[in-house]
Design a protein around this motif. Structure first.
Motif, PDB file in Angstrom:
ATOM      1  N   GLU A  10       0.836  -1.210   0.000  1.00 38.68           N
ATOM      2  CA  GLU A  10       0.000   0.000   0.000  1.00 38.68           C
ATOM      3  C   GLU A  10       0.869   1.258   0.000  1.00 38.68           C
ATOM      4  O   GLU A  10       0.612   2.212  -0.734  1.00 38.68           O
ATOM      5  N   TYR A  11       1.900   1.266   0.819  1.00 43.94           N
ATOM      6  CA  TYR A  11       2.797   2.413   0.968  1.00 43.94           C
ATOM      7  C   TYR A  11       3.443   2.785  -0.357  1.00 43.94           C
ATOM      8  O   TYR A  11       3.614   3.971  -0.669  1.00 43.94           O
ATOM      9  N   ARG A  19       1.237   9.072   2.622  1.00 46.33           N
ATOM     10  CA  ARG A  19       2.081   8.163   3.409  1.00 46.33           C
ATOM     11  C   ARG A  19       1.990   8.515   4.898  1.00 46.33           C
ATOM     12  O   ARG A  19       1.940   7.632   5.730  1.00 46.33           O
ATOM     13  N   LEU A  22      -1.219   7.151   6.181  1.00 42.92           N
ATOM     14  CA  LEU A  22      -1.134   5.706   6.395  1.00 42.92           C
ATOM     15  C   LEU A  22      -0.401   5.397   7.695  1.00 42.92           C
ATOM     16  O   LEU A  22      -0.849   4.548   8.471  1.00 42.92           O
ATOM     17  N   LEU A  23       0.692   6.080   7.957  1.00 42.96           N
ATOM     18  CA  LEU A  23       1.431   5.854   9.203  1.00 42.96           C
ATOM     19  C   LEU A  23       0.555   6.165  10.419  1.00 42.96           C
ATOM     20  O   LEU A  23       0.535   5.404  11.397  1.00 42.96           O
ATOM     21  N   PHE A 104      10.348   0.988   3.037  1.00 48.08           N
ATOM     22  CA  PHE A 104       9.659   2.216   3.456  1.00 48.08           C
ATOM     23  C   PHE A 104      10.566   3.443   3.348  1.00 48.08           C
ATOM     24  O   PHE A 104      10.087   4.561   3.441  1.00 48.08           O
ATOM     25  N   GLN A 109      12.052   9.599   3.680  1.00 48.84           N
ATOM     26  CA  GLN A 109      10.641   9.998   3.649  1.00 48.84           C
ATOM     27  C   GLN A 109      10.263  10.893   4.826  1.00 48.84           C
ATOM     28  O   GLN A 109       9.318  11.653   4.742  1.00 48.84           O
TER      29      GLN A 109
END
Length: 139
Positions: A10-11, A19, A22-23, A104, A109
């Motif tokens: 998904e990431y 992102r 999501l986290l 990741f 990021q």
């Protein structure tokens, strides 16, 4: 809890703020950690936010409760936990958790403040697993 592989899939398709969302969502999915377990003994050192990790389970199936006072950091904690949750102590002791988290690309990021405690979280989880599995980590 989702598997690390499912999360990575998904990431990979998300960018930027998606992102982060999501986290944050992953952090909310962690098993609730009772406040009584959030002590100096369970506090992970070196994190810019407060992070607590409490190991439970046994050699056949390690389980970790974790929490943070910062939403994105809690999501990063959830990634670390997803890599090892409910696996055997031997499997976790033998695992390269940092490599499992490599897809990741957290260092690129997120800010260094958000990721500086990740190695300490990994070390805590790894050392606990090695202790339970009876593996000598001195080399």
């Amino acid at each position: 809890m989702r598997t690390l592989e499912d999360i990575a899939e998904e990431y990979e398709f998300l960018e930027g703020d998606e992102r982060y969302r999501l986290l944050i969502e992953l952090g909310r999915e962690l098993d609730e950690m009772p406040d009584a377990l959030k002590t100096d003994a369970t506090l992970v050192r070196g994190c810019s936010a407060a992070v607590w990790v409490y190991p439970t389970g046994d050699a056949d199936s390690l389980h970790f409760l974790a929490d943070s006072n910062a939403a994105i950091t809690k999501g990063i904690v959830a990634l670390v936990i997803a890599a090892v949750q409910d696996r055997s102590a031997r499997e976790v002791a033998d695992m390269d958790i940092a490599a499992a988290l490599a897809p990741f690309d957290l260092k690129n990021q997120l800010s260094s403040n958000r990721t500086q405690g990740v190695p300490n979280m990994i070390a805590l989880v790894h050392n606990h697993a090695a202790r339970i599995a009876g593996v000598d980590t001195r080399s």
